[in-house]
Design a protein around this motif. Structure first.
Motif, mmCIF file in Angstrom:
data_model
loop_
_atom_site.group_PDB
_atom_site.id
_atom_site.type_symbol
_atom_site.label_atom_id
_atom_site.label_comp_id
_atom_site.label_asym_id
_atom_site.label_seq_id
_atom_site.Cartn_x
_atom_site.Cartn_y
_atom_site.Cartn_z
ATOM 1 N N PHE A 293 0.833 -1.198 0.000
ATOM 2 C CA PHE A 293 0.000 0.000 0.000
ATOM 3 C C PHE A 293 0.872 1.254 0.000
ATOM 4 N N GLU A 294 1.863 1.276 0.877
ATOM 5 C CA GLU A 294 2.736 2.437 1.004
ATOM 6 C C GLU A 294 3.505 2.697 -0.303
ATOM 7 N N SER A 295 3.967 1.635 -0.954
ATOM 8 C CA SER A 295 4.701 1.795 -2.219
ATOM 9 C C SER A 295 3.811 2.311 -3.338
ATOM 10 N N VAL A 296 2.578 1.843 -3.384
ATOM 11 C CA VAL A 296 1.660 2.257 -4.451
ATOM 12 C C VAL A 296 1.152 3.675 -4.205
ATOM 13 N N MET A 297 0.706 3.977 -3.013
ATOM 14 C CA MET A 297 0.066 5.269 -2.733
ATOM 15 C C MET A 297 1.060 6.403 -2.475
ATOM 16 N N LEU A 298 2.196 6.117 -1.903
ATOM 17 C CA LEU A 298 3.266 7.086 -1.575
ATOM 18 C C LEU A 298 2.894 8.112 -0.512
ATOM 19 N N THR A 299 1.695 8.648 -0.547
ATOM 20 C CA THR A 299 1.291 9.705 0.380
ATOM 21 C C THR A 299 -0.224 9.646 0.584
ATOM 22 N N ASP A 300 -0.684 10.250 1.659
ATOM 23 C CA ASP A 300 -2.130 10.287 1.887
ATOM 24 C C ASP A 300 -2.723 11.626 1.443
ATOM 25 N N THR A 301 -1.930 12.440 0.740
ATOM 26 C CA THR A 301 -2.465 13.693 0.223
ATOM 27 C C THR A 301 -3.065 13.469 -1.159
ATOM 28 N N ASN A 302 -4.095 14.207 -1.458
ATOM 29 C CA ASN A 302 -4.822 14.114 -2.723
ATOM 30 C C ASN A 302 -5.326 12.694 -2.942
ATOM 31 N N VAL A 303 -5.785 12.384 -4.126
ATOM 32 C CA VAL A 303 -6.495 11.130 -4.319
ATOM 33 C C VAL A 303 -5.578 9.926 -4.582
ATOM 34 N N PHE A 304 -4.415 10.138 -5.229
ATOM 35 C CA PHE A 304 -3.548 9.005 -5.561
ATOM 36 C C PHE A 304 -2.123 9.503 -5.764
ATOM 37 N N ARG A 305 -1.174 8.993 -4.968
ATOM 38 C CA ARG A 305 0.249 9.323 -5.078
ATOM 39 C C ARG A 305 0.520 10.827 -5.002
ATOM 40 N N GLY A 306 -0.356 11.559 -4.315
ATOM 41 C CA GLY A 306 -0.185 13.001 -4.185
ATOM 42 C C GLY A 306 -0.802 13.795 -5.319
ATOM 43 N N PHE A 307 -1.474 13.131 -6.248
ATOM 44 C CA PHE A 307 -2.076 13.800 -7.405
ATOM 45 C C PHE A 307 -3.592 13.814 -7.297
ATOM 46 N N SER A 308 -4.184 14.814 -7.938
ATOM 47 C CA SER A 308 -5.637 14.914 -8.056
ATOM 48 C C SER A 308 -5.983 15.060 -9.528
ATOM 49 N N LEU A 309 -7.201 14.708 -9.867
ATOM 50 C CA LEU A 309 -7.648 14.932 -11.234
ATOM 51 C C LEU A 309 -7.521 16.419 -11.544
ATOM 52 N N GLY A 310 -7.158 16.727 -12.781
ATOM 53 C CA GLY A 310 -6.968 18.110 -13.192
ATOM 54 C C GLY A 310 -5.500 18.524 -13.254
ATOM 55 N N GLU A 311 -4.602 17.729 -12.637
ATOM 56 C CA GLU A 311 -3.166 18.055 -12.667
ATOM 57 C C GLU A 311 -2.673 18.084 -14.110
ATOM 58 N N LYS A 312 -1.661 18.873 -14.361
ATOM 59 C CA LYS A 312 -1.055 18.961 -15.688
ATOM 60 C C LYS A 312 -0.055 17.827 -15.876
ATOM 61 N N ILE A 313 0.145 17.418 -17.114
ATOM 62 C CA ILE A 313 1.016 16.286 -17.427
ATOM 63 C C ILE A 313 2.447 16.513 -16.946
ATOM 64 N N ASP A 314 2.951 17.748 -17.061
ATOM 65 C CA ASP A 314 4.328 18.007 -16.638
ATOM 66 C C ASP A 314 4.488 17.899 -15.126
ATOM 67 N N SER A 315 3.423 18.170 -14.367
ATOM 68 C CA SER A 315 3.457 18.023 -12.920
ATOM 69 C C SER A 315 3.575 16.544 -12.534
ATOM 70 N N ILE A 316 2.845 15.689 -13.246
ATOM 71 C CA ILE A 316 2.922 14.248 -12.981
ATOM 72 C C ILE A 316 4.340 13.762 -13.296
ATOM 73 N N GLN A 317 4.856 14.119 -14.464
ATOM 74 C CA GLN A 317 6.188 13.671 -14.861
ATOM 75 C C GLN A 317 7.260 14.157 -13.882
ATOM 76 N N LYS A 318 7.129 15.363 -13.409
ATOM 77 C CA LYS A 318 8.112 15.942 -12.489
ATOM 78 C C LYS A 318 8.079 15.234 -11.127
ATOM 79 N N ASN A 319 6.897 14.821 -10.683
ATOM 80 C CA ASN A 319 6.753 14.302 -9.327
ATOM 81 C C ASN A 319 6.671 12.786 -9.221
ATOM 82 N N GLU A 320 6.527 12.072 -10.319
ATOM 83 C CA GLU A 320 6.584 10.609 -10.261
ATOM 84 C C GLU A 320 8.021 10.210 -9.967
ATOM 85 N N LEU A 321 8.225 9.010 -9.450
ATOM 86 C CA LEU A 321 9.553 8.573 -9.022
ATOM 87 C C LEU A 321 10.495 8.234 -10.174
#
Length: 181
Positions: A38-66
């Motif tokens: 669970f901890e490896s998949v979710m990473l954080t308890d902020t926002n809906v999944f791995r710290g991201f919420s719907l509406g995020e920009k693609i560059d934000s996901i790329q910058k913040n994924e591991l």
């Protein structure tokens, strides 16, 4: 007298080492209570999944994924991660003109017997954060509110039964999308 001073010095040095060691240990994540998968998949308890919420920009996901995505284009990012000896998981992020519009993740558990336990950990976390789930067409579903999308659905399913081969992995799927009903 000298012996007492040596003993005192030894105790003082031991105390300093313990204090330094205790201050250097990393505190446990709040997610650790739900298990390492669970901890490896979710990473954080902020926002809906791995710290991201719907509406995020693609560059934000790329910058913040591991890692860098395994596959990518202007409306799609796909990642694959290993889970130590437990298995692996993948994540698909889909985008439209408003940003991140859908998240899908499949978690493959090498020991199918552990899939139920891991599914329960995900369900417990989502129940504690979003309220009781509902059962809908074989999925465990949460309806949550989003500033950008209004209603958002989180679907969780244990798809392990779909694998009929002996020693097939367990599979848990998560799907997060805007509620357009």
């Amino acid at each position: 007298m000298l012996s007492f001073q040596k003993h005192q010095t030894y105790l003082f040095a031991t105390l300093i080492v313990l204090v330094v060691f205790a201050s250097c240990t990393k505190p446990k994540s709040k997610l650790a209570a739900y298990g390492s998968v669970f901890e490896s998949v979710m990473l954080t308890d902020t926002n809906v999944f791995r710290g991201f919420s719907l509406g995020e920009k693609i560059d934000s996901i790329q910058k913040n994924e591991l890692e860098k995505p395994t596959e990518a284009d202007s409306a799609y990012l796909y990642y694959e991660y290993a889970l130590d000896t437990t298995g692996s998981f993948n994540i698909t992020y889909n985008f439209d003109e408003t940003g991140l519009s859908e998240i899908q993740s499949d978690i493959f558990i090498n020991n199918q017997d552990k899939a139920d336990e891991i599914f329960t950990k995900f369900k417990t976390f989502f129940d504690e954060h979003y309220g009781e789930s509902e059962s809908h067409q074989g999925f465990t579903v949460w309806s949550v509110r989003s500033q950008k999308f209004g209603g958002v659905k989180i679907n969780l399913s244990d798809e392990s039964a779909d694998f009929t081969a002996k020693k097939a992995p367990g599979k848990i799927s998560i799907w997060i999308y805007p509620d357009k009903e």
